[in-house]
Design an enzyme around this catalytic site. Structure first.
Site, PDB file in Angstrom:
ATOM      1  N   VAL A 156     -11.388 -61.853  31.071  1.00  0.00           N
ATOM      2  CA  VAL A 156     -11.294 -60.277  31.105  1.00  0.00           C
ATOM      3  C   VAL A 156     -10.483 -59.667  32.524  1.00  0.00           C
ATOM      4  O   VAL A 156     -11.270 -60.206  33.575  1.00  0.00           O
ATOM      5  CB  VAL A 156     -12.116 -59.610  30.609  1.00  0.00           C
ATOM      6  CG1 VAL A 156     -12.032 -58.050  30.485  1.00  0.00           C
ATOM      7  CG2 VAL A 156     -12.719 -60.009  29.341  1.00  0.00           C
ATOM      8  N   HIS A 202     -19.772 -56.113  34.001  1.00  0.00           N
ATOM      9  CA  HIS A 202     -18.523 -55.662  33.453  1.00  0.00           C
ATOM     10  C   HIS A 202     -17.869 -56.311  32.465  1.00  0.00           C
ATOM     11  O   HIS A 202     -18.823 -56.644  31.756  1.00  0.00           O
ATOM     12  CB  HIS A 202     -17.716 -56.206  34.820  1.00  0.00           C
ATOM     13  CG  HIS A 202     -17.570 -57.721  35.198  1.00  0.00           C
ATOM     14  ND1 HIS A 202     -17.196 -58.675  34.137  1.00  0.00           N
ATOM     15  CD2 HIS A 202     -18.130 -58.435  35.991  1.00  0.00           C
ATOM     16  CE1 HIS A 202     -17.248 -59.869  34.607  1.00  0.00           C
ATOM     17  NE2 HIS A 202     -17.820 -59.714  35.815  1.00  0.00           N
ATOM     18  N   GLY A 235     -16.099 -58.438  31.451  1.00  0.00           N
ATOM     19  CA  GLY A 235     -16.133 -59.902  31.313  1.00  0.00           C
ATOM     20  C   GLY A 235     -17.397 -60.394  30.542  1.00  0.00           C
ATOM     21  O   GLY A 235     -17.379 -60.897  29.442  1.00  0.00           O
ATOM     22  N   HIS A 236     -18.615 -60.009  31.004  1.00  0.00           N
ATOM     23  CA  HIS A 236     -19.897 -60.052  30.533  1.00  0.00           C
ATOM     24  C   HIS A 236     -19.962 -59.535  29.255  1.00  0.00           C
ATOM     25  O   HIS A 236     -20.452 -60.131  28.161  1.00  0.00           O
ATOM     26  CB  HIS A 236     -21.004 -59.353  31.570  1.00  0.00           C
ATOM     27  CG  HIS A 236     -21.147 -60.025  32.874  1.00  0.00           C
ATOM     28  ND1 HIS A 236     -20.732 -59.415  33.951  1.00  0.00           N
ATOM     29  CD2 HIS A 236     -21.423 -61.194  33.175  1.00  0.00           C
ATOM     30  CE1 HIS A 236     -20.838 -60.005  34.904  1.00  0.00           C
ATOM     31  NE2 HIS A 236     -21.277 -61.202  34.864  1.00  0.00           N
ATOM     32  N   MET A 277     -11.845 -59.805  36.484  1.00  0.00           N
ATOM     33  CA  MET A 277     -13.133 -59.056  36.780  1.00  0.00           C
ATOM     34  C   MET A 277     -14.138 -60.029  37.119  1.00  0.00           C
ATOM     35  O   MET A 277     -14.233 -61.146  36.663  1.00  0.00           O
ATOM     36  CB  MET A 277     -13.749 -58.490  35.449  1.00  0.00           C
ATOM     37  CG  MET A 277     -12.666 -57.233  34.919  1.00  0.00           C
ATOM     38  SD  MET A 277     -13.648 -56.191  33.499  1.00  0.00           S
ATOM     39  CE  MET A 277     -12.231 -55.147  33.278  1.00  0.00           C
ATOM     40  N   SER A 296     -18.229 -59.781  39.326  1.00  0.00           N
ATOM     41  CA  SER A 296     -19.503 -59.080  40.118  1.00  0.00           C
ATOM     42  C   SER A 296     -18.832 -58.736  41.635  1.00  0.00           C
ATOM     43  O   SER A 296     -19.492 -57.799  42.087  1.00  0.00           O
ATOM     44  CB  SER A 296     -20.630 -59.520  39.813  1.00  0.00           C
ATOM     45  OG  SER A 296     -20.733 -59.402  38.450  1.00  0.00           O
ATOM     46  N   ARG A 297     -18.525 -59.954  41.963  1.00  0.00           N
ATOM     47  CA  ARG A 297     -17.998 -59.880  43.457  1.00  0.00           C
ATOM     48  C   ARG A 297     -16.985 -58.849  43.793  1.00  0.00           C
ATOM     49  O   ARG A 297     -16.693 -58.556  45.081  1.00  0.00           O
ATOM     50  CB  ARG A 297     -17.748 -61.018  43.881  1.00  0.00           C
ATOM     51  CG  ARG A 297     -18.942 -62.077  43.936  1.00  0.00           C
ATOM     52  CD  ARG A 297     -18.803 -63.512  44.505  1.00  0.00           C
ATOM     53  NE  ARG A 297     -19.948 -64.318  44.881  1.00  0.00           N
ATOM     54  CZ  ARG A 297     -20.472 -65.201  44.054  1.00  0.00           C
ATOM     55  NH1 ARG A 297     -19.780 -65.668  42.944  1.00  0.00           N
ATOM     56  NH2 ARG A 297     -21.734 -65.845  44.465  1.00  0.00           N
ATOM     57  N   GLY A 341     -17.581 -67.621  30.486  1.00  0.00           N
ATOM     58  CA  GLY A 341     -16.224 -67.206  30.586  1.00  0.00           C
ATOM     59  C   GLY A 341     -15.433 -68.317  31.079  1.00  0.00           C
ATOM     60  O   GLY A 341     -15.784 -69.310  31.973  1.00  0.00           O
ATOM     61  N   GLN A 351     -27.804 -72.180  43.449  1.00  0.00           N
ATOM     62  CA  GLN A 351     -26.394 -72.368  43.193  1.00  0.00           C
ATOM     63  C   GLN A 351     -25.714 -71.682  44.395  1.00  0.00           C
ATOM     64  O   GLN A 351     -24.756 -71.518  44.604  1.00  0.00           O
ATOM     65  CB  GLN A 351     -25.846 -72.030  42.049  1.00  0.00           C
ATOM     66  CG  GLN A 351     -25.851 -70.613  41.824  1.00  0.00           C
ATOM     67  CD  GLN A 351     -25.429 -70.251  40.190  1.00  0.00           C
ATOM     68  OE1 GLN A 351     -26.249 -70.448  39.219  1.00  0.00           O
ATOM     69  NE2 GLN A 351     -24.361 -69.444  40.048  1.00  0.00           N
TER      70      GLN A 351
HETATM   71  P1  AMP Z   1     -21.960 -64.622  36.269  1.00  0.00           P
HETATM   72  O1  AMP Z   1     -22.799 -63.242  35.939  1.00  0.00           O
HETATM   73  O2  AMP Z   1     -20.659 -64.048  37.165  1.00  0.00           O
HETATM   74  O3  AMP Z   1     -22.509 -65.782  36.417  1.00  0.00           O
HETATM   75  O4  AMP Z   1     -20.949 -64.839  34.962  1.00  0.00           O
HETATM   76  C1  AMP Z   1     -21.613 -64.797  33.935  1.00  0.00           C
HETATM   77  C2  AMP Z   1     -20.706 -65.094  32.454  1.00  0.00           C
HETATM   78  O5  AMP Z   1     -19.765 -64.313  32.741  1.00  0.00           O
HETATM   79  C3  AMP Z   1     -20.159 -66.699  33.194  1.00  0.00           C
HETATM   80  O6  AMP Z   1     -20.007 -67.330  31.817  1.00  0.00           O
HETATM   81  C4  AMP Z   1     -18.821 -66.101  33.431  1.00  0.00           C
HETATM   82  O7  AMP Z   1     -17.896 -67.159  33.427  1.00  0.00           O
HETATM   83  C5  AMP Z   1     -18.653 -65.132  32.438  1.00  0.00           C
HETATM   84  N1  AMP Z   1     -17.568 -64.170  33.245  1.00  0.00           N
HETATM   85  C6  AMP Z   1     -17.483 -63.756  34.512  1.00  0.00           C
HETATM   86  N2  AMP Z   1     -16.343 -62.793  34.797  1.00  0.00           N
HETATM   87  C7  AMP Z   1     -15.592 -63.037  33.486  1.00  0.00           C
HETATM   88  C8  AMP Z   1     -14.491 -62.430  33.163  1.00  0.00           C
HETATM   89  N3  AMP Z   1     -13.710 -61.780  34.143  1.00  0.00           N
HETATM   90  N4  AMP Z   1     -13.993 -62.758  31.942  1.00  0.00           N
HETATM   91  C9  AMP Z   1     -14.673 -63.469  30.946  1.00  0.00           C
HETATM   92  N5  AMP Z   1     -15.847 -63.969  31.443  1.00  0.00           N
HETATM   93  C10 AMP Z   1     -16.426 -63.794  32.523  1.00  0.00           C
END
Ligand code: AMP
Length: 290
Positions: free
Chosen positions: A176, A34, A36-37, A184, A186-187, A147, A61
């Site tokens: 984000v 999304h 955020g990534h 934002m 993924s869940r 993030g 995890q």
């Molecule tokens: P994940 O794929 O959920 O493990 O997230 C991968 C990276 O993206 C991690 O460093 C998260 O903190 C970051 N991340 C996830 N959601 C957001 C968001 N809404 N805004 C900024 N970074 C994010």
């Protein structure tokens, strides 16, 4: 953009970029991208010569009753989004590549990993720290981007990198949000339309707490009361915890002062959502970076 699933080939590709004199930026993820990534990847692109993105849904995890099997995945879409955002290499190892037979080592993070999300997800941060150390050893980046949305994770990774003398700079990137304030994640795809409508209450509760602190409230219990009151207005939401703690030690104190973190975790339907607000509380109250 290159795509690799092997550790050996990933190392070779990155070694070549280094020989070409490029600095290496790294964004570890579990995929299903999304904005955020993409914000992490774009920031890496702005400051680094070679940008590596990993996609790995790390079984270590997830607890036995958690959503490992259901976790959303779409590697093809992720690769095209990563390329558009400026990634040079996507590294997407299989489970067998990361955890070979007889794998048995873990990175123990101590008390920081037992509070907040660590209290309801025992072993979660051990799994996170273990995979992140492995990934940092594979990629050996100059800078890795995380993030602020996962504030406790970011704080723990900084601790691990400092404690274990890993030669990587850790950069935090602001959360984000959707237009209505929902962070934002993924869940968020787990939410039904009705649950999606309820979910922004989490951010509203954080804003109400910030507002109370701005109006002079410094008693932790009162601020937690404000958060609880707002969360209660939404019957679809079941709070896991809400907390106001020191930003660096994640400890609760009777009064709020200095750098603090307001943090919420809650279940809505099948989703467990988290959000937070880091603040500097002195005579004035300011939002800060982690
Ligand atoms: P994940 O794929 O959920 O493990 O997230 C991968 C990276 O993206 C991690 O460093 C998260 O903190 C970051 N991340 C996830 N959601 C957001 C968001 N809404 N805004 C900024 N970074 C994010």
């Amino acid at each position: 953009m290159k795509f690799e699933t092997s550790i050996t080939e990933t190392r070779q590709t990155i070694a070549k970029a280094r020989q070409d004199g490029l600095s290496v930026g790294y964004v570890p993820t579990m995929g299903y991208f999304h904005d955020g990534h993409l914000s992490l990847i774009r920031t890496a692109r702005e400051s680094c010569g070679f940008v590596v993105v990993s996609i790995f849904v790390n079984p270590l995890q997830f607890g036995p009753k958690e959503d490992l099997a259901a976790y959303p995945r779409n590697i093809e879409r992720d690769c095209s989004l990563a390329a558009q955002a400026g990634a040079d290499l996507v590294f997407a190892p299989g489970e067998g590549e990361m955890y070979r037979p007889r794998f048995s080592t873990a990175v123990e993070v101590g008390r920081l990993g037992t509070v907040l999300c660590g209290a309801s997800r025992p072993g979660h941060f051990r799994g996170v720290a273990t995979v992140v150390v492995k990934l940092l050893n594979i990629v050996r980046p100059d800078v890795a981007f995380f993030g602020e949305k996962d504030a406790q994770q970011l704080i723990i990774i900084r601790r691990v990198v400092e404690d274990l003398d890993i030669p990587t700079t850790i950069k935090g990137i602001p959360t984000v949000r959707e237009a209505d304030g929902l962070a934002m994640s993924s869940r968020n795809v787990y939410l039904t339309p009705e649950e999606r409508g309820a979910a922004p209450v989490i951010y509203r509760a954080l804003l109400a707490a910030e507002d109370a602190i701005k109006r002079g409230e410094r008693r932790t219990a009162e601020v937690l009361g404000v958060i609880g009151g707002v969360l209660q207005t939404e019957p679809l939401l079941k709070p896991d915890y809400f907390a106001a703690v020191g930003l660096h030690d994640l400890e609760e104190r009777p009064t709020l002062q200095g750098e603090i973190l307001l943090a919420i975790a809650a279940r809505i339907g099948k989703a467990r959502l988290i959000d937070n607000l880091p603040l500097d509380v002195s005579d004035t109250v300011k939002r800060i970076a982690i």
